[in-house]
Every structure is written in C-alpha cells, then in structure tokens.
Scaffold this motif. Structure first.
Motif, short mmCIF file in Angstrom:
data_model
loop_
_atom_site.label_atom_id
_atom_site.label_comp_id
_atom_site.label_asym_id
_atom_site.label_seq_id
_atom_site.Cartn_x
_atom_site.Cartn_y
_atom_site.Cartn_z
N PRO A 419 -24.38 20.40 -17.23
CA PRO A 419 -25.50 21.10 -16.61
C PRO A 419 -25.06 21.20 -15.20
O PRO A 419 -25.59 20.46 -14.30
CB PRO A 419 -26.57 20.21 -16.86
CG PRO A 419 -25.99 19.00 -17.12
CD PRO A 419 -24.86 19.09 -17.57
N LEU A 420 -24.35 22.16 -14.69
CA LEU A 420 -23.94 22.24 -13.06
C LEU A 420 -25.15 22.50 -12.21
O LEU A 420 -25.22 21.94 -11.28
CB LEU A 420 -22.79 23.24 -13.16
CG LEU A 420 -21.47 22.70 -13.46
CD1 LEU A 420 -20.52 23.91 -13.27
CD2 LEU A 420 -21.13 21.45 -12.77
N VAL A 421 -25.97 23.52 -12.77
CA VAL A 421 -26.89 23.88 -11.89
C VAL A 421 -28.01 22.56 -11.59
O VAL A 421 -28.55 22.55 -10.42
CB VAL A 421 -27.92 24.96 -12.64
CG1 VAL A 421 -29.00 25.26 -11.61
CG2 VAL A 421 -27.01 26.22 -12.65
N GLN A 422 -28.25 21.98 -12.63
CA GLN A 422 -29.22 20.98 -12.38
C GLN A 422 -28.70 19.74 -11.60
O GLN A 422 -29.27 19.25 -10.68
CB GLN A 422 -29.44 20.32 -13.90
CG GLN A 422 -30.49 18.88 -13.65
CD GLN A 422 -30.84 18.53 -14.89
OE1 GLN A 422 -30.49 18.98 -16.34
NE2 GLN A 422 -31.26 17.17 -15.32
N ARG A 423 -27.31 19.34 -11.74
CA ARG A 423 -26.56 18.39 -10.79
C ARG A 423 -26.58 18.72 -9.49
O ARG A 423 -26.89 18.02 -8.56
CB ARG A 423 -25.31 18.02 -11.50
CG ARG A 423 -25.22 17.36 -12.82
CD ARG A 423 -23.83 16.99 -13.16
NE ARG A 423 -23.85 16.26 -14.51
CZ ARG A 423 -22.84 15.60 -14.76
NH1 ARG A 423 -21.68 15.64 -14.10
NH2 ARG A 423 -23.03 15.10 -16.01
N VAL A 424 -25.92 20.02 -9.40
CA VAL A 424 -25.96 20.56 -7.81
C VAL A 424 -27.42 20.47 -6.96
O VAL A 424 -27.47 20.05 -5.95
CB VAL A 424 -25.45 21.99 -7.63
CG1 VAL A 424 -25.46 22.64 -6.27
CG2 VAL A 424 -23.88 21.95 -8.21
N THR A 425 -28.55 21.16 -7.60
CA THR A 425 -29.84 20.90 -7.19
C THR A 425 -30.36 19.87 -6.87
O THR A 425 -31.00 19.40 -5.80
CB THR A 425 -30.62 21.80 -8.07
OG1 THR A 425 -30.73 21.39 -9.46
CG2 THR A 425 -30.31 23.41 -8.10
N GLU A 426 -29.92 18.78 -7.93
CA GLU A 426 -30.61 17.33 -7.55
C GLU A 426 -29.87 16.67 -6.46
O GLU A 426 -30.57 16.02 -5.73
CB GLU A 426 -30.31 16.64 -9.04
CG GLU A 426 -31.34 16.84 -10.02
CD GLU A 426 -30.88 16.09 -11.25
OE1 GLU A 426 -29.77 15.22 -11.33
OE2 GLU A 426 -31.61 16.01 -12.32
N VAL A 427 -28.63 16.81 -6.35
CA VAL A 427 -27.88 16.27 -5.21
C VAL A 427 -28.30 16.87 -3.83
O VAL A 427 -28.50 16.22 -2.80
CB VAL A 427 -26.23 16.24 -5.26
CG1 VAL A 427 -25.68 16.09 -4.16
CG2 VAL A 427 -25.73 15.38 -6.46
N LEU A 428 -28.45 18.14 -3.90
CA LEU A 428 -28.72 18.95 -2.39
C LEU A 428 -30.20 19.04 -2.23
O LEU A 428 -30.41 19.38 -1.22
CB LEU A 428 -28.05 20.37 -2.48
CG LEU A 428 -26.59 20.55 -2.56
CD1 LEU A 428 -26.26 22.06 -2.42
CD2 LEU A 428 -25.96 19.90 -1.22
N ALA A 429 -30.95 18.48 -3.02
CA ALA A 429 -32.46 18.26 -2.91
C ALA A 429 -32.85 17.07 -2.16
O ALA A 429 -33.59 16.97 -1.39
CB ALA A 429 -33.34 18.03 -4.26
N ARG A 430 -31.62 16.53 -1.76
CA ARG A 430 -32.05 15.32 -0.60
C ARG A 430 -31.07 15.99 0.59
O ARG A 430 -29.90 15.57 1.02
CB ARG A 430 -31.14 14.01 -1.11
CG ARG A 430 -31.51 13.54 -2.58
CD ARG A 430 -31.09 11.92 -2.69
NE ARG A 430 -29.32 12.06 -2.88
CZ ARG A 430 -28.90 12.25 -4.10
NH1 ARG A 430 -29.42 12.55 -5.26
NH2 ARG A 430 -27.65 12.33 -4.34
N PRO A 431 -32.29 16.23 1.57
CA PRO A 431 -31.84 16.60 2.74
C PRO A 431 -31.17 15.71 3.64
O PRO A 431 -30.33 15.77 4.86
CB PRO A 431 -33.01 17.29 3.48
CG PRO A 431 -34.05 16.52 2.76
CD PRO A 431 -33.59 16.40 1.28
N GLU A 432 -31.42 14.51 3.50
CA GLU A 432 -30.97 13.28 4.18
C GLU A 432 -29.22 13.23 4.14
O GLU A 432 -28.47 12.76 4.76
CB GLU A 432 -31.32 11.94 3.81
CG GLU A 432 -31.04 11.57 2.58
CD GLU A 432 -32.01 11.91 1.55
OE1 GLU A 432 -31.94 11.09 0.34
OE2 GLU A 432 -32.57 12.82 1.64
#
Length: 727
Positions: A419-432
């Motif tokens: 699930p690439l989309v889910q993994r990428v969005t979860e990681v980049l959802a942390r703006p810190e």
C-alpha cells in the motif's frame, strides 16, 4: 599447481569432443542388420529402414522369433531390446545372463549367414552391415551425448575459476560423472539389437559409476556449500564408498541392481535432504548464501525427484521404465546447469526473484498432471454411455475444478501489493519530519534494510554487490543512500525492487508537493490571522492599558504580552535565540520597573547561534512570565535575579529572589504549577524550586532538540488563563 582456467576449459571441451567421437564410432560400428526393431504386444517386430532397400520378404513390419547365424540359432525375446538392462534384469544372476546372451546375439548378427525367422515360419535373409549410418541413430542418442558433453564442460568451467574451492571440485566430479553416465548410456540404449559382451559390460559399468559418483559428488557439494558443515572428510569417504559399489557391479558381488545402484542413490538422496536442511538453517541471515542455496536445492531436489520417479522408483515396484532413461538425462543436465548458477552466484538477485515462481510452477504442474492422471484412471470406461458421462464430468466438474486449483496455487506465490499511497501519506502527514527524514523512513518500511549508508556519488538507482545492496540516487546536497541486506538479511534485492523504488519516488514527490502547497496555504492564513491580531487587537489592548488604573493596566499589559508571544509563535520563520533573549529582557525589565523591583539580568557572553521554533519560544516565554508573575505577586521582592546559561546540550534558566514563605515541598498543587511542569517537560526538561538562606530559586532547563524542532504543537499556542493564575 594451479592451471589457467582457459587451459582447463579447453581440456574439458577436448575430452567431451573425444568422448563424443568415441561414442559415435561405437554406435555406428555396433552389430547391425540394417533394420528397425520394436516391441508390440510382447512380440519383437522388424521393419526396413526408409533409407535403404528392404530385404526380400520384408515389405512391411513383421514379427520375428529367432536369429540364426554363425552356426547357432537364438530365440529373440522382447527383453533383448530393453534400453536399460538393469531394469528388466534386476537380479544380478539374470543381469549376468543377459550380458552373456547379448554377446551371443552380437556374434550371430556379425555372421555372414545371418538370417531372421518370422512368426509365420518364413526366413528373412539379413546380411550384416559394416556400419550404421548416422541417420540410424535414435534422437535420444544425440540428446544423451549433448547432456554428457555439456555436463563435463560446465563442471570444468566452474572448477577452473574456483580451484581452491572444495564445493567447486566436487561439482566438477558431478560433471565428469554425468558425462560418463549419459555418453555410455547413449551407446548401449540406442543399439539396434545387441552389443558384444565386453563393450556392453564396460559401457554399463561406466553408466553405473557415473550415476553413483554423481550422487557422491552432489552430497559432498552440499557438505561444503555454501559453508562447510564440519571437519569430517565426508567427501572422500563418499567417493570411495560409491566407487566400491561400482566395483561390486563390475564383479557381480551383490545379489541385485537395487542393492548395488538404486538403493544407494536413494539413500544418498535422503542424505542430501538432511544436509540441505542443515545448510538452510546455517545460512540464516546471509542472503547471498541463502539465494544460491535456494537455486541449488530447487534444481537438485525437484530435478532429482523427477529423475528418481521416472527412472529409479518404478523398478522397485516392478514397473518397467527403461524407455524413460534417455530423456531423463535432460533433467540431470538442467540440474547441473542450475547448480552452476548457484555455486558461481551468477546474478543471484535475479535468480532469487524467480525461485518462488519456479517452485510454484513445478508443484502446481505436478498436481495438475496428477489430477489429469487420476481422472483418466477413474474414467477408464468404454462404450457410448461411458463416453457421454466422461464428457459431462469433464465439462461441468473437472475443468472448473482444474482452473480453480491452478488459480489457487498461483495465488499462493503472489505477494500482496504494497500500500504505497497509504505509507507515503502517513509518513508525509507528519510536517515535523523533513523530506529527507521521511524518505529514509519510507525506505526502511518498504525494504527493512539492515544497514543504510550515505552514498553521494550515485547517479542512478541500481542493484549492486550481487543483490546485497540497493543504490538509491539522490539530489545534492543530501546525496544518495545505499541500502544493504534487504528484509534484515533474509533475501536479496531484486529487479522488481527497482521498479518499486521508481513508483515510490514518483508518489513521494507528488504527495510532498501537495503537502507543500497545503502548508503554504496554512502559513498564509496563519500570517493573516497574526497580522489582524497584531494590528487590531494589539492596538486596542495598548490603548486600554494606557487608560486603566495601575492594577488593571498591569493585567492589560500581561494580556498584550501574551498576545505578542502567540503572534510570534504563529510566524513561519524560526526566531534567533539572541532576539528572543532581548525581548524577554525588555518584558521582564518593564514589569520589574512597574513593581519597583531591581533586575539583575545575566546571559552568556557569546549567545549560541540557535533558531528556536515559534511554539517552543512561546512555551519558554510563558514559563518565564509565569515564574516572574509569581515572584512579583507572592514574594514582592525588592531584587530579582535572572540567570540564563547555555551549553551544547541545551539552555538552563534560573530566577532567584528574597523569600520568607513555606518550603516549596509543602506547596499545594495549583493549575499554574501544573502548567509550568507540563510545559517544561514538553521542552525536554523539568522545573524545580528550592528555598535556601531566605532566597527562593526557580530553575528549569530544556534541550536544543526540543527548542529547534518543527513540532506541530499549535494546541498550546492559544492564550490560556494560567498567565494570571497563582503559583
């Protein structure tokens, strides 16, 4: 003495050519009557060859019963035509009698007055042929010849480049053994009817020696590959033991071919299974060795299992499978070539990718074939009704079941899509997290590498180090990365990992660009709100503070300072520590002057070049403001001392003043004290109070990592009433 690889390979090629020439000479100079021999309905049939005139009276295939020549008449039996005599003559006494009978038949075939007696009582004049033309040699002759030659050359080629490797040496032995077994079998299994006893005997001995030593060599390879399992000299012991079995075949010492050949091979096969399991366990955490061992074991156990099922096992149950031996040598050649790929570790990162698919295809193919054979056996009926029933069962039940079985087996080997989309969005959802940090987190999640190293000179993505590493190109200044040991060393990087990396990079860039656009929109709105607060609410609070009574004006100024701190935290840019220290000093000095308190402000002579996050700066400002407020409100000192110290770890702050109240350990917890402790803990430190010699010392500290991180802590950025709460 170490020979040059080219010399060894050339010598092996020359030996293969010479062995092939010798086999062709023996096959073409074997006894021949110029006929085509076959067995049908337990009768021996002869037919004229299409490339030569038919003997008188043989215009079509005819059954023959005897061969006459040289003063002797010999009955012809179907067993005389067997391609592999030890299958039809398992008992050693029978085998020995078969060899003697072959000698008599060969002598009769070479006699000038050779003739055949047909089942109808006719006599066919069949004078002997000086030689057999190459066209008369069966296709299985050439197949076995090619298998033996390639086996010999491949074994020598592997050993030529690894002459100090015991595994390669024993692999070369398997190549020699394969050549001996296949080339000798090519001659006697494609004979017209008979060979002389001496020639036939030595050819079968070479065949049995090759089969036995092939088994010994392979077991020895598994003892040494991919790592030696012990110091016990198992290889030499196996070679000697199986060589003695060859001598037993030559001297007819054992009562049957099962004991002399088939059972030792089966025992060796079982021993290889045990060594394979041990090697599999020992190669855990060594992906390169495990990948080579995978192909090694697959090629051996699957190919050897088929060879044993086709050639060795049926005679143990009384089934004649002699005709399968010639084509079965092709299985041994495939095994041999796959073993070479494993030992040489040639492009194992690609072989490793197909290993599971190969097993899936092999096992599913066997199961489907078994299902086909079971259906044929169960529906082996006759008559129109049985035929109709068979067609109905096949169309309505068998074909759907067969298709379901094939699909189910295929799904077993198919990995679930990542699930690439889910993994990428979860990681980049942390703006810190900076993009470089998020990128490394994604790579760790997808590939689980045991090691990640910077590699600045990578211009493109690639699988390197034979599959041990994956090179991930990157733009300057961050550069690329080298990931080593995929799945924590359980498998190699493969070509499909590169395709996954390309998809991941494209998706990461798209989501990162979307996050940046979203962040820009949030920052723009935050700046607008900050400007409105500063220009509108700030101006109103300042006007209000100038018109109110001193006590109310103090609260208005406190609210104004709080608003300014909130506005500062809402700005996108970081705030230099030196600027914040100046702001804090101005605020504290203004409040001390209004309360008629002398201020002693101490900061480092050299202020560190640190840029504080806006939210962290707001928390620090609130802690400082709350402590000063408590000092002014509850202690009313005439002197206030503020000391700020910095080191490589972080920043320490201390406020001291005269104090005559209760010991801090007896203070009743209040909302203000709780907030002070929570804010200090959130900044990676703690706050304490200590009363000594009529002075109260409040100290707190924080780490640079907490002050400079881009942390989404906007929930604490809103003004809270604890600035006015009592401590």
């Amino acid at each position: 003495m170490r020979l040059a690889p080219e010399q060894l390979i050339s010598a092996a090629t020359l030996a293969a050519v010479l062995a092939g020439v010798a086999a062709v000479w023996l096959a073409t100079h074997a006894p021949s009557l110029g006929l085509v021999w076959s067995v049908a309905d337990d009768r021996v049939m002869v037919a004229p060859r299409p490339d030569r005139p038919a003997p008188a009276g043989l215009s079509e295939p005819r059954a023959v019963t005897a061969l006459e020549g040289g003063g002797q008449r010999l009955a012809i039996q179907p067993g005389d035509l067997t391609p592999e005599p030890d299958v039809t003559h398992n008992a050693m006494a029978d085998y020995r009698g078969f060899m003697a009978r072959q000698g008599h038949l060969a002598t009769a075939m070479r006699a000038p007055d050779a003739r055949l007696h047909t089942a109808g009582g006719a006599v066919l004049e069949t004078p002997p042929q000086a030689t057999r033309p190459l066209s008369a040699l069966h296709w299985s002759f050439w197949l076995q010849l090619i298998c033996g030659a390639l086996g010999l050359i491949t074994g020598a080629a592997v050993w030529a480049y690894r002459q100090n490797d015991a595994a390669a040496a024993y692999y070369a032995l398997t190549g020699i053994s394969l050549a001996a077994a296949a080339i000798s079998a090519a001659v006697y299994s494609t004979r017209e009817l008979a060979l002389s006893r001496e020639v036939f005997g030595w050819l079968t001995v070479c065949n049995k020696a090759g089969t036995l030593l092939y088994t010994a060599g392979f077991i020895a390879v598994l003892w040494h590959y991919p790592q030696r399992l012990g110091r016990f000299p198992l290889g030499p012991l196996l070679v000697v033991s199986y060589a003695l079995l060859t001598l037993a075949v030559l001297r007819y010492w054992l009562p049957s071919m099962d004991l002399a050949v088939r059972l030792p091979v089966l025992v060796g096969f079982c021993g290889a299974i045990v060594l394979g399991v041990i090697q599999w366990r020992r190669s855990r955490g060594r992906p390169l060795a495990r990948a080579g061992l995978r192909w090694f074991l697959f090629s051996w156990f699957f190919g050897s299992s088929l060879f044993l099922v086709l050639v060795f096992v049926p005679p143990l149950f009384g089934v004649n499978a002699a005709s399968a031996q010639g084509p079965a040598f092709l299985l041994l050649l495939i095994i041999h070539l796959a073993l070479a790929a494993g030992i040489l570790r040639y492009r194992l990162f690609e072989l490793d990718r197909w290993w599971s698919h190969a097993w899936l295809l092999a096992v599913s193919g066997l199961l489907v074939c078994a299902l086909d054979l079971l259906l044929i056996h169960l529906l082996g009926l006759a008559g129109p009704i049985a035929l109709s029933l068979s067609l109905a069962l096949i169309g309505w039940l068998y074909f759907p079941l067969r298709q379901w079985l094939w699909s189910w087996l295929a799904d077993l080997g198919r990995a679930a899509p990542t699930p690439l989309v889910q993994r990428v969005t979860e990681v980049l959802a942390r703006p810190e997290d900076e993009p470089d940090v998020a990128w490394r987190v994604l790579l760790k999640q997808l590939y689980e590498p045991q090691e990640i190293h910077p590699a600045r000179d990578l211009s493109r993505d690639a699988v390197s180090e034979g599959g041990l590493a994956l090179d991930v190109a990157g733009a300057a200044p961050a550069g690329g990365l080298r990931l080593r040991y995929c799945r924590r060393g359980t498998r190699l990087f493969r070509a499909d990992d590169l395709a996954l990396l390309a998809d991941l990079r494209q998706l990461f860039d798209q989501v990162l660009a979307y996050r940046q656009r979203l962040q820009d929109a949030v920052n723009s709105e935050r700046d607008r709100v900050a400007r409105d607060l500063h220009d509108d609410v700030g101006a109103r609070l300042l006007t209000l503070a100038q018109t109110l009574e001193p006590a109310a004006a103090e609260r208005a100024r406190a609210a104004l300072d709080e608003m300014r701190a909130v506005v500062r935290s809402m700005h996108v840019r970081r705030w230099p520590l030196a600027v914040l220290l100046d702001d804090w000093r101005a605020e504290v000095a203004e409040r001390c002057e209004a309360a008629d308190i002398a201020l002693d402000w101490s900061v480092p002579a050299e202020i560190p070049d640190q840029d504080l996050d806006g939210v962290a700066a707001l928390d620090l400002s609130r802690i400082l403001r709350e402590v000063v407020s408590n000092a002014i409100r509850h202690a009313a000192p005439d002197h206030l001392q503020v000391v700020i110290a910095c080191d490589e770890r972080g920043m320490d702050l201390a406020i001291s003043h005269a104090y005559s109240g209760d010991d801090p350990g007896t203070w009743r917890p209040s909302l203000g004290l709780v907030n002070l402790r929570e804010r200090s803990a959130r900044l990676g430190g703690g706050i304490t109070w200590q009363a000594t010699d009529g002075w109260l010392h409040a100290r707190w500290s924080t780490a640079w990592t907490a002050l400079t991180a881009d942390s989404p802590r906007m929930e604490v950025a809103a003004a809270t009433p604890d600035a006015q709460a009592g401590g």
